[in-house]
Design a protein around this motif. Sequence first.
Motif, PDB file in Angstrom:
ATOM      1  N   VAL A 153       0.818  -1.208   0.000  1.00  0.00           N
ATOM      2  CA  VAL A 153       0.000   0.000   0.000  1.00  0.00           C
ATOM      3  C   VAL A 153       0.856   1.264   0.000  1.00  0.00           C
ATOM      4  O   VAL A 153       1.943   1.311   0.597  1.00  0.00           O
ATOM      5  N   THR A 154       0.381   2.266  -0.717  1.00  0.00           N
ATOM      6  CA  THR A 154       0.943   3.619  -0.698  1.00  0.00           C
ATOM      7  C   THR A 154      -0.227   4.587  -0.779  1.00  0.00           C
ATOM      8  O   THR A 154      -1.364   4.183  -1.043  1.00  0.00           O
ATOM      9  N   PHE A 155       0.024   5.871  -0.561  1.00  0.00           N
ATOM     10  CA  PHE A 155      -1.050   6.853  -0.675  1.00  0.00           C
ATOM     11  C   PHE A 155      -1.636   6.861  -2.086  1.00  0.00           C
ATOM     12  O   PHE A 155      -2.817   7.132  -2.281  1.00  0.00           O
ATOM     13  N   GLU A 156      -0.814   6.539  -3.083  1.00  0.00           N
ATOM     14  CA  GLU A 156      -1.273   6.531  -4.467  1.00  0.00           C
ATOM     15  C   GLU A 156      -2.021   5.246  -4.816  1.00  0.00           C
ATOM     16  O   GLU A 156      -2.733   5.196  -5.815  1.00  0.00           O
ATOM     17  N   ARG A 157      -1.840   4.221  -3.995  1.00  0.00           N
ATOM     18  CA  ARG A 157      -2.432   2.908  -4.316  1.00  0.00           C
ATOM     19  C   ARG A 157      -3.428   2.454  -3.262  1.00  0.00           C
ATOM     20  O   ARG A 157      -3.591   1.254  -3.017  1.00  0.00           O
ATOM     21  N   ILE A 158      -4.121   3.367  -2.630  1.00  0.00           N
ATOM     22  CA  ILE A 158      -5.125   2.978  -1.638  1.00  0.00           C
ATOM     23  C   ILE A 158      -6.402   2.602  -2.365  1.00  0.00           C
ATOM     24  O   ILE A 158      -7.073   3.446  -2.960  1.00  0.00           O
ATOM     25  N   ASN A 159      -6.713   1.320  -2.320  1.00  0.00           N
ATOM     26  CA  ASN A 159      -7.888   0.787  -3.005  1.00  0.00           C
ATOM     27  C   ASN A 159      -8.568  -0.221  -2.085  1.00  0.00           C
ATOM     28  O   ASN A 159      -8.149  -1.373  -1.999  1.00  0.00           O
ATOM     29  N   PRO A 160      -9.617   0.205  -1.375  1.00  0.00           N
ATOM     30  CA  PRO A 160     -10.275  -0.689  -0.405  1.00  0.00           C
ATOM     31  C   PRO A 160     -10.796  -1.975  -1.025  1.00  0.00           C
ATOM     32  O   PRO A 160     -10.864  -3.001  -0.358  1.00  0.00           O
ATOM     33  N   VAL A 161     -11.157  -1.937  -2.331  1.00  0.00           N
ATOM     34  CA  VAL A 161     -11.670  -3.141  -2.979  1.00  0.00           C
ATOM     35  C   VAL A 161     -10.529  -4.123  -3.239  1.00  0.00           C
ATOM     36  O   VAL A 161     -10.609  -5.310  -2.948  1.00  0.00           O
ATOM     37  N   TYR A 162      -9.427  -3.590  -3.772  1.00  0.00           N
ATOM     38  CA  TYR A 162      -8.281  -4.446  -4.101  1.00  0.00           C
ATOM     39  C   TYR A 162      -7.653  -5.033  -2.852  1.00  0.00           C
ATOM     40  O   TYR A 162      -7.345  -6.222  -2.784  1.00  0.00           O
ATOM     41  N   PHE A 163      -7.454  -4.207  -1.832  1.00  0.00           N
ATOM     42  CA  PHE A 163      -6.787  -4.665  -0.617  1.00  0.00           C
ATOM     43  C   PHE A 163      -7.740  -5.301   0.386  1.00  0.00           C
ATOM     44  O   PHE A 163      -7.320  -5.923   1.350  1.00  0.00           O
ATOM     45  N   ASP A 164      -9.042  -5.119   0.193  1.00  0.00           N
ATOM     46  CA  ASP A 164     -10.061  -5.720   1.050  1.00  0.00           C
ATOM     47  C   ASP A 164      -9.990  -5.218   2.498  1.00  0.00           C
ATOM     48  O   ASP A 164     -10.350  -5.934   3.427  1.00  0.00           O
ATOM     49  N   PHE A 165      -9.451  -4.018   2.689  1.00  0.00           N
ATOM     50  CA  PHE A 165      -9.443  -3.371   3.993  1.00  0.00           C
ATOM     51  C   PHE A 165     -10.219  -2.061   3.887  1.00  0.00           C
ATOM     52  O   PHE A 165     -10.303  -1.460   2.813  1.00  0.00           O
ATOM     53  N   GLU A 166     -10.760  -1.622   5.012  1.00  0.00           N
ATOM     54  CA  GLU A 166     -11.468  -0.339   5.032  1.00  0.00           C
ATOM     55  C   GLU A 166     -10.484   0.807   4.774  1.00  0.00           C
ATOM     56  O   GLU A 166      -9.296   0.706   5.119  1.00  0.00           O
ATOM     57  N   PRO A 167     -10.961   1.908   4.167  1.00  0.00           N
ATOM     58  CA  PRO A 167     -10.057   3.001   3.745  1.00  0.00           C
ATOM     59  C   PRO A 167      -9.288   3.645   4.887  1.00  0.00           C
ATOM     60  O   PRO A 167      -8.124   4.013   4.719  1.00  0.00           O
ATOM     61  N   GLY A 168      -9.902   3.808   6.050  1.00  0.00           N
ATOM     62  CA  GLY A 168      -9.215   4.434   7.175  1.00  0.00           C
ATOM     63  C   GLY A 168      -8.009   3.632   7.606  1.00  0.00           C
ATOM     64  O   GLY A 168      -6.948   4.194   7.920  1.00  0.00           O
ATOM     65  N   PHE A 169      -8.151   2.311   7.610  1.00  0.00           N
ATOM     66  CA  PHE A 169      -7.043   1.451   8.007  1.00  0.00           C
ATOM     67  C   PHE A 169      -5.928   1.497   6.970  1.00  0.00           C
ATOM     68  O   PHE A 169      -4.737   1.489   7.313  1.00  0.00           O
ATOM     69  N   LEU A 170      -6.301   1.555   5.693  1.00  0.00           N
ATOM     70  CA  LEU A 170      -5.301   1.640   4.631  1.00  0.00           C
ATOM     71  C   LEU A 170      -4.526   2.958   4.704  1.00  0.00           C
ATOM     72  O   LEU A 170      -3.305   2.989   4.513  1.00  0.00           O
ATOM     73  N   TYR A 171      -5.238   4.050   4.963  1.00  0.00           N
ATOM     74  CA  TYR A 171      -4.563   5.341   5.110  1.00  0.00           C
ATOM     75  C   TYR A 171      -3.613   5.314   6.313  1.00  0.00           C
ATOM     76  O   TYR A 171      -2.518   5.878   6.262  1.00  0.00           O
ATOM     77  N   ALA A 172      -4.045   4.671   7.404  1.00  0.00           N
ATOM     78  CA  ALA A 172      -3.174   4.568   8.573  1.00  0.00           C
ATOM     79  C   ALA A 172      -1.909   3.783   8.237  1.00  0.00           C
ATOM     80  O   ALA A 172      -0.804   4.135   8.671  1.00  0.00           O
TER      81      ALA A 172
END
Length: 393
Positions: free
Chosen positions: A80-99
């Motif tokens: 994950v990176t700020f440019e590659r935050i994709n909740p569907v692809y990573f299957d995690f909620e967006p807040g957790f991905l941003y963290a």
Amino acid sequence: MIRCLVKLKNMIFYIVLFLLFFICALQDKSINKNYLIGSAPKYNSIQYLIVFFILLFLGATRANTVGTDVKGYCNVFNQVTFERINPVYFDFEPGFLYAMALFKNIIDEDIIFIYFIFILYFYFNNVFIRKYTIKPTLALFFIYGLSYYFFALNGMRQSLCHSLILMYVPLISSTIVSKKKYFFFCLLTIVTALLIQKSQSILVLAILPFYFDRFITRKLLTISVVVSLFCGIVLISKVSGFLGSFASYINDPRYQNYLLDTNSIGEASNMTLVAHSLYSLLLIYFYKKKGTINKGSLTDKFCAVGVVGTVVLNLFSPILWIFQRFADGLFFFRIIPMTNYFYTINNKLEKRIFQIITILYVIMRFYGRLLRDSATGSGDVVPYVNNLFNITM
């Protein structure tokens, strides 16, 4: 025979900790005199600090093999990176991905991120139990013995989200409440759940025993548990045959598998549901015990929240194992009445009976959790592996 001895050897580490924590709880003479108003004690007992720091240390220095999902979290962290935050692809909620992405910009070590979110969970969890329990050391023992601690090593998003929502509970547990506070609790709960773990949005149900306290009686709670248990065992499990038709409307392959994986249906056995329900009935017996109390104490209200969790567990877990997660967050609130009733029941005989049954119930849950983990061979938490000392126990 040899296999059984190996399993027992791997469990001994956790069993020794179980006994140590239980002794610490019994030896701890300090109490939180302000638990009835939800105020944390101003000091820490030695016993509490021992249990707290052992659990904190074990969770924050474990290897990535302790918790079957840890490697998956590490894999997402590394991608994950700020440019590659994709909740569907990573299957995690967006807040957790941003963290994850934010933390990665500071420390680019996946396991350090795992330790970081564990420390957050453990800290918020302890803030909560220190506020509302008469003896936090015993509450920590219950959290360990009832496997909430083990789950936090694996279900990291859910545990973190749950612990954050626990910080909103003072909004509804305050002696001065208003509709605005209830609204803010629900809003914060839903937003936090959507950002970190969607299943925890069910914690909005925690407001029910607080908002409708005068209408919630022992009789109502008892009927709810008994009826939900009957429906879960006899009726609701029958709907499993229809899950396949619903799966065709689900686009996410992971959720389709949940519905189609018939081997996992009803993983929460009937015996387990009966045990949980019987223990909930025991707690209900001491709910507003004097019978003349129109307004329950904070302990009573948390007891009722735990009963709501029991009802949800009875109704949903027989359908599919994953639905048990809906109940976990509400179920956790039983820790409060379990701890407080353990010391505050007036009748000596009733208190002793409650204490014995509670300890037996905790032992049953603790040993069952370790036994299931040993049987699967997946190495979820058994054996324990420590990164700092590079040892396996």
